[in-house]
Design a protein around this motif. Structure first.
Motif, PDB file in Angstrom:
ATOM      1  N   ASN A  61     186.985  70.459 -13.365  1.00 33.63           N
ATOM      2  CA  ASN A  61     186.032  69.870 -14.310  1.00 33.63           C
ATOM      3  C   ASN A  61     185.390  68.573 -13.814  1.00 33.63           C
ATOM      4  O   ASN A  61     185.028  67.703 -14.599  1.00 33.63           O
ATOM      5  CB  ASN A  61     186.695  69.620 -15.673  1.00 33.63           C
ATOM      6  CG  ASN A  61     186.892  70.900 -16.469  1.00 33.63           C
ATOM      7  OD1 ASN A  61     186.304  71.932 -16.151  1.00 33.63           O
ATOM      8  ND2 ASN A  61     187.724  70.853 -17.485  1.00 33.63           N
ATOM      9  N   SER A  62     185.273  68.457 -12.499  1.00 29.98           N
ATOM     10  CA  SER A  62     184.584  67.299 -11.935  1.00 29.98           C
ATOM     11  C   SER A  62     183.941  67.715 -10.616  1.00 29.98           C
ATOM     12  O   SER A  62     184.400  68.658  -9.960  1.00 29.98           O
ATOM     13  CB  SER A  62     185.535  66.127 -11.719  1.00 29.98           C
ATOM     14  OG  SER A  62     186.536  66.463 -10.780  1.00 29.98           O
ATOM     15  N   PHE A  63     182.889  66.987 -10.227  1.00 28.60           N
ATOM     16  CA  PHE A  63     182.143  67.330  -9.022  1.00 28.60           C
ATOM     17  C   PHE A  63     182.514  66.404  -7.868  1.00 28.60           C
ATOM     18  O   PHE A  63     182.406  65.183  -7.975  1.00 28.60           O
ATOM     19  CB  PHE A  63     180.639  67.241  -9.284  1.00 28.60           C
ATOM     20  CG  PHE A  63     180.158  68.139 -10.395  1.00 28.60           C
ATOM     21  CD1 PHE A  63     180.116  69.511 -10.228  1.00 28.60           C
ATOM     22  CD2 PHE A  63     179.753  67.597 -11.607  1.00 28.60           C
ATOM     23  CE1 PHE A  63     179.677  70.347 -11.243  1.00 28.60           C
ATOM     24  CE2 PHE A  63     179.306  68.420 -12.628  1.00 28.60           C
ATOM     25  CZ  PHE A  63     179.273  69.794 -12.459  1.00 28.60           C
ATOM     26  N   LEU A  64     182.948  66.995  -6.784  1.00 27.57           N
ATOM     27  CA  LEU A  64     183.200  66.242  -5.569  1.00 27.57           C
ATOM     28  C   LEU A  64     181.936  66.178  -4.725  1.00 27.57           C
ATOM     29  O   LEU A  64     181.718  65.222  -3.983  1.00 27.57           O
ATOM     30  CB  LEU A  64     184.331  66.893  -4.758  1.00 27.57           C
ATOM     31  CG  LEU A  64     185.709  66.929  -5.427  1.00 27.57           C
ATOM     32  CD1 LEU A  64     186.674  67.763  -4.569  1.00 27.57           C
ATOM     33  CD2 LEU A  64     186.249  65.517  -5.593  1.00 27.57           C
ATOM     34  N   ALA A  65     181.129  67.230  -4.859  1.00 31.31           N
ATOM     35  CA  ALA A  65     179.906  67.326  -4.074  1.00 31.31           C
ATOM     36  C   ALA A  65     178.711  66.869  -4.898  1.00 31.31           C
ATOM     37  O   ALA A  65     178.696  66.996  -6.119  1.00 31.31           O
ATOM     38  CB  ALA A  65     179.696  68.759  -3.593  1.00 31.31           C
ATOM     39  N   GLY A  66     177.716  66.346  -4.212  1.00 29.43           N
ATOM     40  CA  GLY A  66     176.503  65.945  -4.907  1.00 29.43           C
ATOM     41  C   GLY A  66     175.378  65.724  -3.933  1.00 29.43           C
ATOM     42  O   GLY A  66     175.562  65.058  -2.915  1.00 29.43           O
ATOM     43  N   GLY A  67     174.230  66.323  -4.211  1.00 30.61           N
ATOM     44  CA  GLY A  67     173.075  66.159  -3.339  1.00 30.61           C
ATOM     45  C   GLY A  67     171.854  65.830  -4.158  1.00 30.61           C
ATOM     46  O   GLY A  67     171.952  65.301  -5.263  1.00 30.61           O
ATOM     47  N   ASN A  68     170.690  66.185  -3.624  1.00 35.42           N
ATOM     48  CA  ASN A  68     169.453  65.900  -4.335  1.00 35.42           C
ATOM     49  C   ASN A  68     168.979  67.068  -5.192  1.00 35.42           C
ATOM     50  O   ASN A  68     167.910  67.016  -5.790  1.00 35.42           O
ATOM     51  CB  ASN A  68     168.349  65.502  -3.346  1.00 35.42           C
ATOM     52  CG  ASN A  68     168.124  66.584  -2.293  1.00 35.42           C
ATOM     53  OD1 ASN A  68     168.932  67.491  -2.142  1.00 35.42           O
ATOM     54  ND2 ASN A  68     167.022  66.483  -1.571  1.00 35.42           N
ATOM     55  N   SER A  69     169.787  68.134  -5.239  1.00 35.97           N
ATOM     56  CA  SER A  69     169.462  69.275  -6.087  1.00 35.97           C
ATOM     57  C   SER A  69     169.988  69.033  -7.500  1.00 35.97           C
ATOM     58  O   SER A  69     171.091  68.511  -7.683  1.00 35.97           O
ATOM     59  CB  SER A  69     170.091  70.553  -5.521  1.00 35.97           C
ATOM     60  OG  SER A  69     169.846  71.662  -6.365  1.00 35.97           O
ATOM     61  N   LEU A  70     169.205  69.404  -8.496  1.00 34.51           N
ATOM     62  CA  LEU A  70     169.616  69.222  -9.884  1.00 34.51           C
ATOM     63  C   LEU A  70     170.831  70.079 -10.193  1.00 34.51           C
ATOM     64  O   LEU A  70     170.831  71.286  -9.982  1.00 34.51           O
ATOM     65  CB  LEU A  70     168.465  69.588 -10.822  1.00 34.51           C
ATOM     66  CG  LEU A  70     168.774  69.503 -12.328  1.00 34.51           C
ATOM     67  CD1 LEU A  70     169.106  68.074 -12.716  1.00 34.51           C
ATOM     68  CD2 LEU A  70     167.589  70.021 -13.143  1.00 34.51           C
ATOM     69  N   ASN A  71     171.857  69.442 -10.687  1.00 34.16           N
ATOM     70  CA  ASN A  71     173.095  70.137 -11.063  1.00 34.16           C
ATOM     71  C   ASN A  71     173.137  70.207 -12.592  1.00 34.16           C
ATOM     72  O   ASN A  71     173.413  69.225 -13.261  1.00 34.16           O
ATOM     73  CB  ASN A  71     174.303  69.374 -10.524  1.00 34.16           C
ATOM     74  CG  ASN A  71     175.624  70.068 -10.836  1.00 34.16           C
ATOM     75  OD1 ASN A  71     175.694  70.973 -11.658  1.00 34.16           O
ATOM     76  ND2 ASN A  71     176.692  69.628 -10.181  1.00 34.16           N
ATOM     77  N   ASN A  72     172.856  71.393 -13.123  1.00 36.86           N
ATOM     78  CA  ASN A  72     172.793  71.553 -14.581  1.00 36.86           C
ATOM     79  C   ASN A  72     173.932  72.406 -15.128  1.00 36.86           C
ATOM     80  O   ASN A  72     173.816  73.003 -16.197  1.00 36.86           O
ATOM     81  CB  ASN A  72     171.451  72.163 -14.989  1.00 36.86           C
ATOM     82  CG  ASN A  72     171.245  73.568 -14.424  1.00 36.86           C
ATOM     83  OD1 ASN A  72     171.933  73.979 -13.485  1.00 36.86           O
ATOM     84  ND2 ASN A  72     170.293  74.303 -14.987  1.00 36.86           N
ATOM     85  N   LEU A  73     175.037  72.480 -14.401  1.00 36.30           N
ATOM     86  CA  LEU A  73     176.157  73.329 -14.813  1.00 36.30           C
ATOM     87  C   LEU A  73     176.664  72.974 -16.207  1.00 36.30           C
ATOM     88  O   LEU A  73     176.850  73.857 -17.048  1.00 36.30           O
ATOM     89  CB  LEU A  73     177.291  73.245 -13.787  1.00 36.30           C
ATOM     90  CG  LEU A  73     178.484  74.186 -13.970  1.00 36.30           C
ATOM     91  CD1 LEU A  73     179.128  74.492 -12.615  1.00 36.30           C
ATOM     92  CD2 LEU A  73     179.544  73.614 -14.895  1.00 36.30           C
ATOM     93  N   LYS A  74     176.874  71.691 -16.451  1.00 36.71           N
ATOM     94  CA  LYS A  74     177.433  71.282 -17.735  1.00 36.71           C
ATOM     95  C   LYS A  74     176.449  71.510 -18.881  1.00 36.71           C
ATOM     96  O   LYS A  74     176.868  71.709 -20.035  1.00 36.71           O
ATOM     97  CB  LYS A  74     177.854  69.815 -17.676  1.00 36.71           C
ATOM     98  CG  LYS A  74     179.066  69.575 -16.791  1.00 36.71           C
ATOM     99  CD  LYS A  74     179.532  68.129 -16.848  1.00 36.71           C
ATOM    100  CE  LYS A  74     180.779  67.919 -16.017  1.00 36.71           C
ATOM    101  NZ  LYS A  74     181.261  66.510 -16.068  1.00 36.71           N
TER     102      LYS A  74
END
Length: 211
Positions: free
Chosen positions: A148-161
């Motif tokens: 339930n947490s993100f280790l990865a992160g880039g410039n792409s929109l992350n809309n999972l939640k």
């Protein structure tokens, strides 16, 4: 004579135990034979522990290509959605019911999964090849795990939640190399929903650095 027999018995037992220790805890033979879910553990363990166990089992099965095991975790009503990148598009991402997944898995039917970031090239492949070459593009059994947490992160929109509120997800993250400045990282996420007291996968989301 009796003492000799007792000593021989002890040596035999120890020998058997040593042989058993050489066997891996989870072998590919066990995965191939066992097409069953381990839901009994979910009744006594916390959600986090249960989903970690499920996450690891699914990764192990996907690594050796036993997708029938993965099929057992597809949501019975909602099916499973595959997203090439962090941005989940329910209108364009490929979606399969469990029955459709099992139908198309051995087939040569070509699906359009989306477009590659940067080049815009349309990515087409059979379901089996997509699982092999895109979903499991890295050995995620060796990845860093989070719940339930993100280790990865880039410039792409992350809309999972936003797309899957009030759900649980697991992330398997592989850091990038020094030669690429860490930009060649990859992540694989499984989104779970509970149904009739059991957890099922409703989405499989890949993530990586995008331009």
């Amino acid at each position: 004579m009796r003492k000799i027999l007792i000593i021989l018995s002890v040596l035999f037992i120890c020998s058997c135990e040593k042989k058993q220790d050489k066997n891996p805890t989870v072998s590919t033979d066990n995965l191939k034979r066992s097409n069953e879910r381990t839901d009994a553990t979910q009744d006594v363990l916390s959600t986090e522990v249960a989903l970690k166990k499920t996450n690891d089992e699914v990764l192990q099965a996907m690594k050796v290509g036993y997708y029938d095991i993965f099929a057992n975790y597809i949501h019975p009503q909602k099916g499973v959605r595959f997203s090439m990148y962090a941005f989940i598009n329910k209108d364009e991402d490929k979606h399969f019911s469990k029955e459709e997944f099992e139908k198309y898995l051995p087939s040569k039917t070509i699906f359009t999964w989306g477009s590659r970031d940067g080049s815009g090239e349309i990515y087409k492949a059979t379901l089996n090849k997509y699982l092999q070459n895109w979903v499991f593009k890295k050995d995620f059994t060796k990845a860093e795990y989070s719940f339930n947490s993100f280790l990865a992160g880039g410039n792409s929109l992350n809309n999972l939640k936003e797309m899957y509120p009030n759900t649980n997800f697991t992330e398997n993250y592989i850091a990038g190399s020094e030669n690429s400045g860490g930009m060649d990282w990859n992540a694989l996420r499984f989104v779970f929903e509970e149904f009739n007291g059991k957890y099922y996968i409703v989405a499989v989301v890949n993530d990586e650095w995008t331009i």
